[in-house]
Design a protein around this motif. Structure first.
Motif, PDB file in Angstrom:
ATOM      1  N   ASP A  20     -12.424   4.876   2.012  1.00 16.50           N
ATOM      2  CA  ASP A  20     -12.932   6.240   1.958  1.00 16.50           C
ATOM      3  C   ASP A  20     -11.954   7.116   1.189  1.00 16.50           C
ATOM      4  N   GLY A  21     -12.464   7.851   0.214  1.00 12.24           N
ATOM      5  CA  GLY A  21     -11.595   8.701  -0.587  1.00 12.24           C
ATOM      6  C   GLY A  21     -12.303   9.171  -1.837  1.00 12.24           C
TER       7      GLY A  21
ATOM      8  N   GLU B 255       0.827  -1.192   0.000  1.00  8.75           N
ATOM      9  CA  GLU B 255       0.000   0.000   0.000  1.00  8.75           C
ATOM     10  C   GLU B 255       0.872   1.256   0.000  1.00  8.75           C
ATOM     11  N   ILE B 256       0.436   2.271  -0.779  1.00  9.74           N
ATOM     12  CA  ILE B 256       1.165   3.533  -0.811  1.00  9.74           C
ATOM     13  C   ILE B 256       0.266   4.707  -0.445  1.00  9.74           C
ATOM     14  N   GLY B 257      -1.004   4.437  -0.160  1.00 11.72           N
ATOM     15  CA  GLY B 257      -1.907   5.507   0.252  1.00 11.72           C
ATOM     16  C   GLY B 257      -2.494   6.264  -0.922  1.00 11.72           C
ATOM     17  N   HIS B 258      -3.551   7.022  -0.665  1.00 13.07           N
ATOM     18  CA  HIS B 258      -4.178   7.837  -1.701  1.00 13.07           C
ATOM     19  C   HIS B 258      -4.811   9.055  -1.049  1.00 13.07           C
ATOM     20  N   ALA B 259      -5.402   9.904  -1.866  1.00 12.12           N
ATOM     21  CA  ALA B 259      -5.977  11.150  -1.378  1.00 12.12           C
ATOM     22  C   ALA B 259      -7.128  10.881  -0.409  1.00 12.12           C
TER      23      ALA B 259
ATOM     24  N   GLY C  68      -6.759   2.544  -5.995  1.00  6.46           N
ATOM     25  CA  GLY C  68      -6.452   1.463  -5.084  1.00  6.46           C
ATOM     26  C   GLY C  68      -5.288   1.796  -4.165  1.00  6.46           C
ATOM     27  N   PRO C  69      -5.067   0.976  -3.146  1.00  2.00           N
ATOM     28  CA  PRO C  69      -3.985   1.232  -2.197  1.00  2.00           C
ATOM     29  C   PRO C  69      -2.592   1.103  -2.800  1.00  2.00           C
TER      30      PRO C  69
END
Length: 226
Positions: free
Chosen positions: A185-186, A122-126, A151-152
């Motif tokens: 959530d995003g 996972e690298i994260g998102h807004a 996606g993550p």
């Protein structure tokens, strides 16, 4: 690169005249649009007739939904004159319309792997923008659309699903989601087109994907013509 894919998936690339391209903007939000794909049998990329000079993130996705399997290609793009070349990194294929069916999954070398779930780090998102939804009368008749999220692992993900408008709640409630779709959530995008099993052409909706008491829903923040 695509030469090792099963023949039914290569046939989808060859025969589809419209696909849905999902890109990520400078704020990490997914953006979806209909494009005309171009595919050469066994080629290392899938071409789309789309401008690439406004694509700031190399991670893109192409959804092919029509006759035969529904196929999602996650890849990286390379600019070309008056077009874009998408190099596949991961391919999902769903057989039939049942969202509970486990997809076939092919990795960066397009060899089939056992799990239908992406297991990249996972690298994260807004984060969600927050705030109340902006309702538009064009959402009242929306019954199905393409849902696009990030996606993550940083790649866009897209699927077609049923939509249940809730004007009083100011949200679009999402129907059954396919196995393998990574939701969090995003920011998300809904793109209603005349492809697949959707009837008619509807708007493109940008908003927040959030988990409600009755399941996943999209809080609309902007509604535009598709």
């Amino acid at each position: 690169m695509t030469a090792t894919l099963p023949s039914d998936l290569r046939a989808v690339f060859s025969h589809c005249t419209v696909a849905e391209l999902v890109t990520i903007d400078e704020q990490g939000r997914p953006r979806a649009r209909s494009v005309a794909p171009r595919y050469r049998e066994g080629g290392s990329w899938i071409g789309v007739e789309a401008r690439s000079d406004d694509v700031v993130d190399p991670h893109v996705a192409l959804l092919f939904a029509g006759e035969g399997p529904t196929v999602l290609v996650q890849g990286t793009h390379a600019p070309a004159p008056r077009a874009m070349h998408v190099r596949p990194e991961r391919v999902y294929a769903w057989d039939g319309d049942d969202p509970a069916v486990e997809p076939r999954l092919f990795d960066a070398h397009l060899e089939e792997v056992r799990s239908g779930h992406n297991e990249e780090p996972e690298i994260g998102h807004a984060a969600p923008a927050g705030g109340r939804g902006l309702w538009d009368h064009r959402l009242d008749e929306l019954d199905c659309a393409l849902l696009a999220c990030v996606g993550p692992d940083g790649f866009p993900f897209a699927a077609r699903l049923e939509i249940r408008p809730d004007p009083r709640g100011g949200v679009l409630r999402l129907g059954a989601l396919p196995i393998g779709m990574p939701l969090d959530d995003g920011p998300a995008c809904l793109h209603a087109t005349d492809a697949g099993h959707c009837e008619g052409r509807g708007p493109c909706v940008h908003g927040d994907l959030v988990r409600g008491r009755s399941g996943w829903q999209l809080v609309p923040h902007a509604v535009m013509d598709a």
